[in-house]
Design an enzyme around this catalytic site. Sequence first.
Site, short mmCIF file in Angstrom:
data_model
loop_
_atom_site.label_atom_id
_atom_site.label_comp_id
_atom_site.label_asym_id
_atom_site.label_seq_id
_atom_site.Cartn_x
_atom_site.Cartn_y
_atom_site.Cartn_z
N ALA B 100 39.05 37.12 50.28
CA ALA B 100 38.12 38.22 50.56
C ALA B 100 38.74 39.59 50.26
CB ALA B 100 37.70 38.18 52.03
N LYS B 101 40.06 39.65 50.15
CA LYS B 101 40.79 40.88 49.82
C LYS B 101 40.29 42.08 50.63
CE LYS B 101 42.38 39.30 45.30
NZ LYS B 101 41.57 38.09 45.02
N ARG B 102 40.17 41.90 51.93
CA ARG B 102 39.73 42.99 52.79
C ARG B 102 40.91 43.92 53.13
NH1 ARG B 102 35.56 40.67 51.41
NH2 ARG B 102 33.74 40.45 52.72
#
Lengths: 296, 296
Positions: B100-102
């Site tokens: 998700a690369k949040r």
Amino acid sequence: MTAAGPEPFGRRLTAAMDRYGPLCVGIDPHTSLLARWGLPEDASGVREFSLRTVEALTGVVGVVKPQAAFFEQFGSAGVAALEETVAACRAAGLVCVVDAKRGDIGSTMAGYAQAFVGKDSALAGDAVTVTPYLGFGSLDPLIADARSTGRGVFVLALTSNPEGAQVQHARDRDGMSVAAQIAASAAAANADELAAGEPLGSVGLVVGATVGSAPRDLGMDLAAVGGPMLAPGLGAQGAGITEIRSVFAGAERAVLPSSSREILSAGPDRENLADAARRVQAGLQDLRGGRCDQQL
Amino acid sequence: MTAAGPEPFGRRLTAAMDRYGPLCVGIDPHTSLLARWGLPEDASGVREFSLRTVEALTGVVGVVKPQAAFFEQFGSAGVAALEETVAACRAAGLVCVVDAKRGDIGSTMAGYAQAFVGKDSALAGDAVTVTPYLGFGSLDPLIADARSTGRGVFVLALTSNPEGAQVQHARDRDGMSVAAQIAASAAAANADELAAGEPLGSVGLVVGATVGSAPRDLGMDLAAVGGPMLAPGLGAQGAGITEIRSVFAGAERAVLPSSSREILSAGPDRENLADAARRVQAGLQDLRGGRCDQQL
């Protein structure tokens, strides 16, 4: 930019700021605010919180910014509430910046582009925030898609949290800081739109209102960017118009200060919420050289 | 780390790699793959694609990685399909990394933490990928929450896309690169777990399998990180075991190479998909010093 294309984001945002003044109200349904408003800590609570906020601010401010994390924390039901919030903003004529800070490469970036600036996406507001750890160039597909749908992009550049310096203050071989490179890349991305006479380009930056002299120390040419400057940190976090003038010297007319908790904690009463937004907005009128249309 | 706490992510991941070998299959329901599988380009298509993939890979590989963007592109209905995929992985005993690369700060980061590593969140797999443009320290709240629920975090460090150098290769005043600083911060975060005897810490990195000599050129001490190394770029993007050995010299046992399209394009037939995964996995066995339990 053809006559038949959608109206560019920079033009629409400028119109909103001309009319209401330069204020973006963050829609942050934090659990502590849900409790304060007497709403449940679930997707129905964030939905109610957000729709009431949109209703209270319609005709009062020009720009709102729902923060994706506060919706995602309740999973797909929370994301559905975000979609309803975006739709409510559209119906109310509010410019809606979805604060999602997405970033990836290639086909994955294209997936996020479809989600947040895609033509028929329910998650797409008028602009989205993105993160450039994979380099400004990795954002190009999303920026291109945003332009084609008349939407905008705000790229994280320089933030106020102390940990951010580890990445944002680092420099390349020529001594240019990461933050300055992001600003220069944004300026390049906006050049064509500005040359065509647009008041602001579609590619903005996120620069904290409380970063003080850091833009100058880091060699950022904010006046040259030509896109809007989303500036969190107003109010509760300590910045007022004096700090904003200092941080954004030369780019004052492009600044879109963002305030959340100070305004939201005045709710849930609709008039109290609107009044709190009006007060914060009144304190910002001088930033763009005078009173806005609404108050003339 | 108390006896009553959840089993740490590093221990669970090590067990999965010991049993099946070091392969993570990306679940990337790209629109071109949906078409190839004869599925509709909507949330029902990504749902069907993902559940079939999970079914085909159960008992074949140890780790899968659904890519959030391909679900989010279909809005909340797509996110619901991601939740179903995570649940299917849990039921099948697959380790699930939600890509998700949040990344954000403060209470917003806490919102993402609740979404992706929270105790009862439907979106939370066994680990999540995050982005450190706001500094490694901005991730601390999410890392702390992940540890408390026995989950892991993969921090973007050094990627293979050429644009990434703008940020990742930049250096601080002492000449230390951003990528090396992220690696050093991860090593510090893993120290306690390693001292307690865990085989891997809960904080991993994302390092492209095709970055060549860049880790050495940038002064990254990957052998010292002590957490897993998620390595995209296997197969279609050009890296084989030789490239992986070179990039991750000294940390080979921690590497989790990720492959998506090469395997997924063998579907939708269940056996063909499983065979493609087995073939890729077989080519990686030597990475950890020999054959895995499953093939003994």
